[in-house]
Design a protein around this motif. Structure first.
Motif, PDB file in Angstrom:
ATOM      1  N   CYS A  96       0.816  -1.218   0.000  1.00  0.00           N
ATOM      2  CA  CYS A  96       0.000   0.000   0.000  1.00  0.00           C
ATOM      3  C   CYS A  96       0.846   1.262   0.000  1.00  0.00           C
ATOM      4  O   CYS A  96       0.395   2.311  -0.439  1.00  0.00           O
ATOM      5  N   GLY A  97       2.086   1.167   0.513  1.00  0.00           N
ATOM      6  CA  GLY A  97       2.956   2.344   0.579  1.00  0.00           C
ATOM      7  C   GLY A  97       2.632   3.289   1.722  1.00  0.00           C
ATOM      8  O   GLY A  97       3.295   4.321   1.863  1.00  0.00           O
ATOM      9  N   ARG A  98       1.623   2.958   2.537  1.00  0.00           N
ATOM     10  CA  ARG A  98       1.188   3.904   3.556  1.00  0.00           C
ATOM     11  C   ARG A  98       1.135   3.328   4.974  1.00  0.00           C
ATOM     12  O   ARG A  98       1.049   4.093   5.933  1.00  0.00           O
ATOM     13  N   CYS A  99       1.146   1.982   5.121  1.00  0.00           N
ATOM     14  CA  CYS A  99       0.988   1.399   6.463  1.00  0.00           C
ATOM     15  C   CYS A  99       2.295   1.558   7.250  1.00  0.00           C
ATOM     16  O   CYS A  99       3.309   2.027   6.734  1.00  0.00           O
ATOM     17  N   CYS A 102       5.178  -0.298   5.565  1.00  0.00           N
ATOM     18  CA  CYS A 102       5.608   0.351   4.325  1.00  0.00           C
ATOM     19  C   CYS A 102       6.375   1.640   4.640  1.00  0.00           C
ATOM     20  O   CYS A 102       7.380   1.938   3.996  1.00  0.00           O
ATOM     21  N   CYS A 109       3.698  -5.754   3.873  1.00  0.00           N
ATOM     22  CA  CYS A 109       2.724  -4.665   3.947  1.00  0.00           C
ATOM     23  C   CYS A 109       1.532  -5.144   4.768  1.00  0.00           C
ATOM     24  O   CYS A 109       1.093  -6.284   4.647  1.00  0.00           O
ATOM     25  N   LEU A 110       1.008  -4.274   5.611  1.00  0.00           N
ATOM     26  CA  LEU A 110      -0.094  -4.660   6.500  1.00  0.00           C
ATOM     27  C   LEU A 110      -1.459  -4.531   5.816  1.00  0.00           C
ATOM     28  O   LEU A 110      -2.445  -5.075   6.295  1.00  0.00           O
ATOM     29  N   SER A 111      -1.528  -3.782   4.715  1.00  0.00           N
ATOM     30  CA  SER A 111      -2.810  -3.741   3.991  1.00  0.00           C
ATOM     31  C   SER A 111      -2.563  -3.742   2.486  1.00  0.00           C
ATOM     32  O   SER A 111      -2.779  -2.746   1.798  1.00  0.00           O
TER      33      SER A 111
HETATM   34 ZN   LIG Z   1       1.627  -1.222   3.382  1.00  0.00          ZN
END
Ligand SMILES: [Zn+2]
Ligand SMILES: [Zn+2]
Length: 348
Positions: A96-99, A102, A109-111
């Protein structure tokens, strides 16, 4: 404007249409793929019938998470040595680049976002792909076989070799000989499992399981079921039982035929409760239940090597090819099990 055909899900109201959309342009770190083959998965059926929703809120999305093709156009700022014409399969999702992970540049990645669910996939003439989702394939690996590796083959592969950690000579049971389970049978055999016991209520699925490498195929409703498993395993029972059907009755039955230390892997999904009929026996046997979901990019890379080196011929998994314009017909055939397809391939 340059346009292309794409199989689009309109999420509110869950309607599906093949329609003309603009050909996308690759942004930084992306390439544009000319799609050569895209698999049709049961989760596509569930997206269209509304029982599965995208994780990310989107109005419309191009379906297709099993995709192979050639690189057509390079976006700016690529780190890899990519060139137009290179043959690739696409990973079925991306980080996702945001969790929190990441943000720290840590895996996993967690999502993670799923291609063709949370962002546009490959039921289209062209598809965007982030460069870290490109998996190069050799010239002699056909696009249709490469396309189904992410998901249809990699999910059961990860269940067998990682979550179930199957070792040579272990007794393995595979419940559900459909699109995932049939590959579970082949991969259990590839991992050296012996015997491999397929379990499916449909006679046709049991016959197919035998041709795909099961040593024995049992009807779960057979009153002789437990005795048959004992006979096939020298009285021991199973070292590993895999539920690819996602059915409470499967789990209940599988737990009763585990050997001491045997594990059950839940690879099929169901929202229903899990029942262990004889808890004392389960504890006495030190049995385990493990959840399983999807696969990781390494599994896809390993499978591409196995297929490329002739260890795994995925030709028999390709049931038919249909033009992209007939995507709705392909979905209908899978939903109604018309011709009992393993994988149908859309060709733009
Ligand atoms: Zn992520
Ligand atoms: Zn799928």
């Amino acid at each position: 404007m340059n346009t292309m055909l794409a199989g689009r899900l309109h999420v509110p109201g869950a309607t599906f249409r093949v329609e003309e959309v603009p050909i996308p342009e690759p942004g930084p770190g992306e390439v544009l793929i000319e799609v050569k083959a895209a698999g049709v998965c049961l989760s596509d059926v569930h997206l269209i019938d509304g029982s599965l929703k995208p994780f990310v809120p989107v109005e419309t999305v191009t379906l297709g998470h099993e995709v192979a093709g050639v690189i057509h156009t390079l976006g700016p700022g690529l780190l890899g040595d990519w060139a137009p014409g290179m043959r690739v399969a696409l990973q079925a999702g991306q980080s996702c680049g945001r969790c929190a992970n990441c943000a720290m540049r840590r895996a996993p990645c967690l999502s993670p976002h799923t291609r063709g669910v949370d962002y546009d996939g490959g039921w289209a003439a062209y598809a965007l792909a982030r460069e870290d989702t490109l998996a190069p394939i050799p010239d002699h690996l056909p696009f249709d076989q490469a396309a189904i590796i992410p998901d249809a083959v990699s999910t059961p592969y990860a269940a067998i070799v990682d979550t179930g950690a199957v070792r040579p000579a272990q007794a393995v049971g595979v419940w559900g000989a459909g699109g995932l389970g049939i590959h579970g049978i082949r991969l259990a055999r590839l991992a050296g499992a012996a015997p491999v016991i397929a379990v499916d209520p449909l006679a046709g699925a049991r016959d197919r399981a035998l041709t795909f490498g099961a040593d024995l195929a049992l009807d779960p409703a057979d009153p002789d079921f437990t005795a048959a498993v004992r006979r096939a395993t020298g009285g021991r029972g199973l070292d590993a039982a895999f539920d690819f059907a996602g059915a409470p009755a499967v789990r209940e039955q599988a737990a009763t035929v585990l050997h001491r230390g045997g594990i059950m892997v839940l690879a099929g999904l169901t929202p229903h409760p899990l029942t262990v009929t004889d808890g004392t026996r389960f504890s006495w046997n030190r049995n385990e239940i493990r959840g399983h979901y999807g696969s990781s990019p390494e599994h896809v890379g390993q499978l591409i090597r196995l297929a490329a080196m002739g260890r795994l011929d995925l030709g028999p998994s390709i049931t038919d090819h249909l033009p992209l314009a007939d995507a709705a017909e392909a979905v209908r055939r899978l939903e109604q099990k018309a011709g009992d397809p393993i994988r149908l391939i859309l060709v733009p």
